[in-house]
Scaffold this active site. Structure first.
Site, PDB file in Angstrom:
ATOM      1  N   LYS A  18      22.465 -56.865  19.082  1.00  0.00           N
ATOM      2  CA  LYS A  18      21.465 -57.235  18.062  1.00  0.00           C
ATOM      3  C   LYS A  18      20.904 -55.991  17.398  1.00  0.00           C
ATOM      4  O   LYS A  18      20.928 -54.887  17.958  1.00  0.00           O
ATOM      5  CB  LYS A  18      20.325 -58.063  18.658  1.00  0.00           C
ATOM      6  CG  LYS A  18      19.489 -57.362  19.744  1.00  0.00           C
ATOM      7  CD  LYS A  18      18.338 -56.519  19.232  1.00  0.00           C
ATOM      8  CE  LYS A  18      17.637 -55.771  20.364  1.00  0.00           C
ATOM      9  NZ  LYS A  18      16.841 -54.644  19.955  1.00  0.00           N
ATOM     10  N   ALA A 105      21.905 -48.546  26.792  1.00  0.00           N
ATOM     11  CA  ALA A 105      20.587 -47.967  26.511  1.00  0.00           C
ATOM     12  C   ALA A 105      20.509 -47.491  25.063  1.00  0.00           C
ATOM     13  O   ALA A 105      19.951 -46.443  24.757  1.00  0.00           O
ATOM     14  CB  ALA A 105      20.264 -46.821  27.480  1.00  0.00           C
ATOM     15  N   GLY A 106      21.075 -48.292  24.155  1.00  0.00           N
ATOM     16  CA  GLY A 106      21.165 -47.876  22.755  1.00  0.00           C
ATOM     17  C   GLY A 106      20.195 -48.594  21.830  1.00  0.00           C
ATOM     18  O   GLY A 106      20.169 -48.331  20.633  1.00  0.00           O
ATOM     19  N   GLY A 107      19.420 -49.539  22.361  1.00  0.00           N
ATOM     20  CA  GLY A 107      18.517 -50.314  21.495  1.00  0.00           C
ATOM     21  C   GLY A 107      19.211 -51.497  20.852  1.00  0.00           C
ATOM     22  O   GLY A 107      18.726 -52.085  19.891  1.00  0.00           O
ATOM     23  N   MET A 108      20.384 -51.862  21.407  1.00  0.00           N
ATOM     24  CA  MET A 108      21.141 -52.993  20.844  1.00  0.00           C
ATOM     25  C   MET A 108      21.243 -54.154  21.823  1.00  0.00           C
ATOM     26  O   MET A 108      22.004 -55.103  21.610  1.00  0.00           O
ATOM     27  CB  MET A 108      22.534 -52.535  20.409  1.00  0.00           C
ATOM     28  CG  MET A 108      22.474 -51.469  19.321  1.00  0.00           C
ATOM     29  SD  MET A 108      24.070 -51.210  18.562  1.00  0.00           S
ATOM     30  CE  MET A 108      24.223 -52.677  17.545  1.00  0.00           C
ATOM     31  N   ALA A 109      20.476 -54.093  22.897  1.00  0.00           N
ATOM     32  CA  ALA A 109      20.351 -55.193  23.863  1.00  0.00           C
ATOM     33  C   ALA A 109      21.654 -55.517  24.593  1.00  0.00           C
ATOM     34  O   ALA A 109      21.933 -56.677  24.887  1.00  0.00           O
ATOM     35  CB  ALA A 109      19.789 -56.448  23.186  1.00  0.00           C
ATOM     36  N   GLY A 110      22.431 -54.497  24.915  1.00  0.00           N
ATOM     37  CA  GLY A 110      23.696 -54.727  25.626  1.00  0.00           C
ATOM     38  C   GLY A 110      23.500 -55.405  26.973  1.00  0.00           C
ATOM     39  O   GLY A 110      24.239 -56.324  27.317  1.00  0.00           O
ATOM     40  N   GLY A 111      22.519 -54.983  27.741  1.00  0.00           N
ATOM     41  CA  GLY A 111      22.265 -55.599  29.048  1.00  0.00           C
ATOM     42  C   GLY A 111      21.859 -57.052  28.887  1.00  0.00           C
ATOM     43  O   GLY A 111      22.305 -57.931  29.633  1.00  0.00           O
ATOM     44  N   ALA A 113      22.697 -58.949  26.402  1.00  0.00           N
ATOM     45  CA  ALA A 113      23.897 -59.670  25.970  1.00  0.00           C
ATOM     46  C   ALA A 113      24.708 -60.099  27.186  1.00  0.00           C
ATOM     47  O   ALA A 113      25.198 -61.228  27.268  1.00  0.00           O
ATOM     48  CB  ALA A 113      24.744 -58.791  25.050  1.00  0.00           C
ATOM     49  N   ASP A 145      14.933 -59.921  25.222  1.00  0.00           N
ATOM     50  CA  ASP A 145      15.940 -60.190  24.184  1.00  0.00           C
ATOM     51  C   ASP A 145      16.969 -61.240  24.603  1.00  0.00           C
ATOM     52  O   ASP A 145      17.800 -61.639  23.787  1.00  0.00           O
ATOM     53  CB  ASP A 145      16.719 -58.904  23.854  1.00  0.00           C
ATOM     54  CG  ASP A 145      15.832 -57.801  23.318  1.00  0.00           C
ATOM     55  OD1 ASP A 145      14.820 -58.118  22.671  1.00  0.00           O
ATOM     56  OD2 ASP A 145      16.165 -56.630  23.546  1.00  0.00           O
TER      57      ASP A 145
HETATM   58  O1  C5P Z   1      11.993 -57.290  28.476  1.00  0.00           O
HETATM   59  P1  C5P Z   1      12.768 -56.047  28.694  1.00  0.00           P
HETATM   60  O2  C5P Z   1      13.383 -55.988  30.048  1.00  0.00           O
HETATM   61  O3  C5P Z   1      13.726 -55.758  27.617  1.00  0.00           O
HETATM   62  O4  C5P Z   1      11.701 -54.884  28.639  1.00  0.00           O
HETATM   63  C1  C5P Z   1      11.973 -53.585  29.109  1.00  0.00           C
HETATM   64  C2  C5P Z   1      10.707 -52.773  29.060  1.00  0.00           C
HETATM   65  O5  C5P Z   1      10.340 -52.540  27.691  1.00  0.00           O
HETATM   66  C3  C5P Z   1       9.485 -53.436  29.657  1.00  0.00           C
HETATM   67  O6  C5P Z   1       9.401 -53.191  31.035  1.00  0.00           O
HETATM   68  C4  C5P Z   1       8.341 -52.782  28.895  1.00  0.00           C
HETATM   69  O7  C5P Z   1       8.083 -51.488  29.380  1.00  0.00           O
HETATM   70  C5  C5P Z   1       8.934 -52.614  27.505  1.00  0.00           C
HETATM   71  N1  C5P Z   1       8.619 -53.739  26.615  1.00  0.00           N
HETATM   72  C6  C5P Z   1       7.322 -53.887  26.147  1.00  0.00           C
HETATM   73  N2  C5P Z   1       7.025 -54.931  25.315  1.00  0.00           N
HETATM   74  C7  C5P Z   1       7.986 -55.802  24.934  1.00  0.00           C
HETATM   75  C8  C5P Z   1       9.310 -55.667  25.389  1.00  0.00           C
HETATM   76  C9  C5P Z   1       9.595 -54.613  26.231  1.00  0.00           C
HETATM   77  O8  C5P Z   1       6.432 -53.100  26.474  1.00  0.00           O
HETATM   78  N3  C5P Z   1       7.654 -56.800  24.116  1.00  0.00           N
END
Ligand code: C5P
Length: 311
Positions: A18, A105-111, A113, A145
């Site tokens: 994404k 860990a690229g900001g594209m939500a691979g994990g 996905a 995500d």
């Molecule tokens: O939900 P996800 O596992 O992607 O979030 C990873 C980390 O990103 C969270 O532990 C939090 O530190 C940060 N995060 C946040 N606010 C969000 C989504 C993520 O602070 N809305």
């Protein structure tokens, strides 16, 4: 290989990456997450997750981007499979194989996905016929995500990103993703966002009506001008070279550029297929990046390979 693995049928699901077309970040909530208002778009860059019945739970990560992905119980696909099993009282271990193409860990939500794909795959394997809503609800516990990647398309995300509502769009958008060699930690980028914002009040997040009209018009130039990411200054603060990369991409003809999610991947929007090729070539030939991936959006959410999901 165990006897169960040799004989049992497998299910392969692919899930898209994404990009956040708009990412508005609000104040920290009591649960530690930030309130978000975001517009997600799923793009045609995929991980594939294969599951089959096995004697024991296991996960293996393969493919060009496997490095750095945990192959243990902390793996999001494994956690997703176990969560679905727990909800339905299923005691049938699966072997999970992830073919990884989405930057880690690229900001594209691979994990996320992989988690969405594992939910859809195990749902088929176990014959559960869950609705997407049911899978998204389980996915929300695993990551903000995950629900979006169960649905795909283009959608507004609120809450911490896990409350998803589809958005009407026209046309196909052509993206070039400039991937970095080393990933950025999402919590570290949010922490930097908080640090940079420490001397001001953070407003409640809202998405912009202009971006919605750009998506309805199908005009990539209009969308390119409206891409916005509140996490971008934080990502650039941690990785100053991202600022130069954004400037380079725009000078090579991108209609817009943005750090994808928490970065460090940078997403550039091109005018069309040919311009995306030109842009990808210019970015790599100039040495601005070592890898530039073209993809189109919107893409379907996690689907059995070759079969877009319809409920
Ligand atoms: O939900 P996800 O596992 O992607 O979030 C990873 C980390 O990103 C969270 O532990 C939090 O530190 C940060 N995060 C946040 N606010 C969000 C989504 C993520 O602070 N809305």
């Amino acid at each position: 290989m165990t006897s169960a693995m040799r004989t049992s049928p497998s299910v392969t699901v692919r899930a898209p990456a994404k990009v956040n077309l708009e990412l508005r970040v609000g104040p920290v909530r009591p649960d530690g997450f930030h309130g978000l208002a975001t517009v997600y778009q799923a793009v045609s860059l995929y991980d594939e997750v294969t599951v089959r019945a096995a004697d024991e739970w296991s996960v293996t990560v393969e493919g060009p981007r496997a490095l750095g992905v945990p192959a243990d119980d902390s793996n999001l696909a494994m956690r997703a499979a176990r969560a679905l099993a727990a909800v339905h009282g299923i005691d049938e271990p699966v072997e999970i194989v992830i073919d990884k193409d989405i930057p880690v860990a690229g900001g594209m939500a691979g994990g996320s996905a992989d988690a969405a794909a594992a939910l859809v795959a195990c749902d088929w394997l176990w014959g559960l016929s869950s609705s997407r809503e049911e899978l998204a609800e389980i996915g929300a516990e695993l990551g903000s995500d995950v629900p979006f990647l169960v649905y795909g398309g283009t959608a507004i995300g609120t809450g911490r990103g896990e409350v998803v509502a589809p958005v009407l769009t026209r046309g196909t958008y052509h993206w070039v993703f400039a991937a970095a060699d080393v990933g950025l930690s999402t919590p570290a980028v949010y922490a930097e966002f908080d640090r940079l914002a420490s001397d001001r009040e953070i407003a409640d997040p809202v998405t912009s009506p202009d971006l919605m009209s750009a998506l309805r018009s199908g005009d990539p130039a209009a969308l390119g001008a409206r891409l916005v990411n509140d996490l971008q200054p934080a990502a650039i603060s941690l990785r100053p070279e991202l600022g130069e990369l954004l400037t380079d991409g725009l000078s090579y003809g991108a209609l817009g550029g943005i750090v994808s999610g928490s970065g460090p991947t940078v997403a550039f929007l091109a005018a069309g297929h040919e311009s995306a090729i030109d842009l990808a070539v210019a970015l790599t030939a100039s040495g601005a990046v070592t890898e530039a991936h073209r993809a189109t959006g919107p893409a379907h959410g996690a689907s059995l390979r070759g079969v877009p999901r319809v409920d």
